[in-house]
Design a protein around this motif. Structure first.
Motif, mmCIF file in Angstrom:
data_model
loop_
_atom_site.group_PDB
_atom_site.id
_atom_site.type_symbol
_atom_site.label_atom_id
_atom_site.label_comp_id
_atom_site.label_asym_id
_atom_site.label_seq_id
_atom_site.Cartn_x
_atom_site.Cartn_y
_atom_site.Cartn_z
ATOM 1 N N ARG A 10 59.857 23.101 48.145
ATOM 2 C CA ARG A 10 61.287 22.803 48.237
ATOM 3 C C ARG A 10 61.594 21.680 49.219
ATOM 4 N N GLY A 11 60.604 21.286 50.009
ATOM 5 C CA GLY A 11 60.799 20.204 50.952
ATOM 6 C C GLY A 11 61.551 20.656 52.188
ATOM 7 N N GLY A 12 61.760 19.701 53.098
ATOM 8 C CA GLY A 12 62.503 19.990 54.303
ATOM 9 C C GLY A 12 61.727 20.851 55.280
ATOM 10 N N SER A 13 62.458 21.380 56.237
ATOM 11 C CA SER A 13 61.928 22.290 57.248
ATOM 12 C C SER A 13 63.084 23.159 57.710
ATOM 13 N N VAL A 51 77.491 14.758 52.233
ATOM 14 C CA VAL A 51 76.810 15.060 53.494
ATOM 15 C C VAL A 51 75.321 15.161 53.190
ATOM 16 N N THR A 52 74.506 14.377 53.893
ATOM 17 C CA THR A 52 73.064 14.375 53.662
ATOM 18 C C THR A 52 72.309 14.431 54.992
ATOM 19 N N HIS A 53 71.021 14.728 54.871
ATOM 20 C CA HIS A 53 70.095 14.650 56.008
ATOM 21 C C HIS A 53 68.750 14.226 55.425
ATOM 22 N N PRO A 54 68.134 13.161 55.964
ATOM 23 C CA PRO A 54 66.917 12.641 55.335
ATOM 24 C C PRO A 54 65.740 13.596 55.344
ATOM 25 N N GLY A 55 65.687 14.506 56.299
ATOM 26 C CA GLY A 55 64.542 15.404 56.394
ATOM 27 C C GLY A 55 64.759 16.772 55.789
ATOM 28 N N ALA A 56 65.959 17.051 55.286
ATOM 29 C CA ALA A 56 66.255 18.373 54.725
ATOM 30 C C ALA A 56 65.752 18.475 53.292
ATOM 31 N N GLY A 57 65.516 19.702 52.860
ATOM 32 C CA GLY A 57 64.994 19.940 51.522
ATOM 33 C C GLY A 57 66.041 20.482 50.570
ATOM 34 N N HIS A 58 65.602 21.346 49.690
ATOM 35 C CA HIS A 58 66.473 21.852 48.621
ATOM 36 C C HIS A 58 67.407 22.952 49.110
ATOM 37 N N ALA A 70 65.366 20.951 59.901
ATOM 38 C CA ALA A 70 66.146 19.932 59.193
ATOM 39 C C ALA A 70 67.178 20.569 58.275
ATOM 40 N N ASP A 71 66.804 21.672 57.605
ATOM 41 C CA ASP A 71 67.763 22.350 56.728
ATOM 42 C C ASP A 71 68.944 22.891 57.539
ATOM 43 N N ALA A 72 68.655 23.363 58.759
ATOM 44 C CA ALA A 72 69.730 23.845 59.634
ATOM 45 C C ALA A 72 70.583 22.684 60.149
ATOM 46 N N GLU A 73 69.957 21.527 60.400
ATOM 47 C CA GLU A 73 70.734 20.357 60.830
ATOM 48 C C GLU A 73 71.675 19.898 59.714
ATOM 49 N N ASP A 92 64.730 15.083 51.502
ATOM 50 C CA ASP A 92 63.341 15.493 51.237
ATOM 51 C C ASP A 92 63.282 16.603 50.198
ATOM 52 N N ASP A 93 64.297 16.706 49.373
ATOM 53 C CA ASP A 93 64.319 17.720 48.305
ATOM 54 C C ASP A 93 63.140 17.485 47.371
ATOM 55 N N GLN A 94 62.264 18.474 47.257
ATOM 56 C CA GLN A 94 61.092 18.370 46.390
ATOM 57 C C GLN A 94 61.253 19.136 45.083
ATOM 58 N N VAL A 95 62.438 19.702 44.847
ATOM 59 C CA VAL A 95 62.705 20.401 43.585
ATOM 60 C C VAL A 95 63.260 19.422 42.564
#
Length: 267
Positions: A241-244, A216-223, A247-250, A189-192
């Protein structure tokens, strides 16, 4: 060499022979907290400011790759192996540097597969120079305008890649020339910029050469990546920047074992 006020040294209690050069992105910060965390693995960590500091370029615009090479050379006086760790523009920097100078590993968070344009005083050029010449780069789409406030820049990067196919090809970072292992960490979910897409492109280019690459990825994480024990980053340029935080911690929890492995690996 980077001035003392533009660096932070994290020295582990039980050094394992690994040295880390740690680079932030467009914030220009010195990543002190992350340096201390990485040092718990046994790595000797040097976090630096690479623009806006004493004697440095004022912005990410024509920054000499030799700046990072000199820090690698300095660290090698104290350690046996070098891992470069960068985020966003810093991830671009470590991939570009490792494609030109030998290192043992690269950790690139929210990476790019190409070199991008940077501005200073209204002048546009490459983020980087090497041997005094600008590294080929992708210019930005002049017709783009933000549709949100604060802006999400991901569509700007996506459309800019389509402007000139030859220029985009020339700006590809030669990641096949990086002999050491590459670890890529990206949020879906990177919005940058489209870092998950860029990570896939880097992995594909290296796979053609049979080189070791981990993604390593996570679909809900951001930048932004949040590693275990880190505080959420604040400040920087206003943008989506996307994510939450969750999710960024996951993503950080998924990435941390791979980071530890790379920093503890024997030569």
């Amino acid at each position: 060499m980077v001035a003392s006020e533009d660096r932070f040294e994290a020295v582990p209690a039980a050094p394992n022979g690994t040295g880390v050069l740690l680079l932030a992105g467009s914030s220009g910060r010195v990543e002190r907290e992350r340096a201390e965390l990485l040092a718990t693995t046994g790595a000797r960590v040097r976090a630096i400011r690479w623009f806006g500091g004493e004697g440095q370029r004022p912005s990410p615009h024509e920054v000499p790759v030799e700046l990072f090479a000199s820090e690698i050379e300095s660290l090698l006086r104290e350690v046996d192996r070098i891992v470069l760790f960068g985020t966003s523009f810093g991830a671009e920097a470590v991939l570009v540097t490792a494609s030109r100078y030998a290192v043992d590993g690269v950790i690139a968070v929210a990476p790019s597969s190409v070199v991008w344009a940077g501005a200073d005083a209204g002048s546009w050029s490459s983020h980087w120079t090497h041997g005094g010449e600008p590294v080929p780069y992708v210019a930005f789409d002049p017709s783009w305008s933000p549709k949100t406030d604060p802006p999400a820049f991901v569509s700007l990067y996506e459309t800019s890649l389509l402007l000139d196919a030859d220029a985009t090809a020339a700006a590809r970072i030669p990641v096949g020339d990086i002999a050491g292992e590459v670890l890529l960490i990206a949020g879906g979910d990177d919005q940058v910029w489209p870092s998950a897409r860029f990570a896939a492109e880097v992995e594909a280019a290296r796979s053609e050469r049979g080189l070791v690459t981990t993604v390593v990825t996570h679909p809900g994480a951001g930048h932004r990546l949040l590693l275990p024990g880190e505080s959420p980053a604040v400040g920087g340029v206003a943008m989506r920047r996307g994510g939450s935080p969750e999710a960024d911690a996951e993503l950080g929890a998924r990435a941390w074992p791979e980071i530890r492995r790379m920093l503890q690996a024997a030569r």
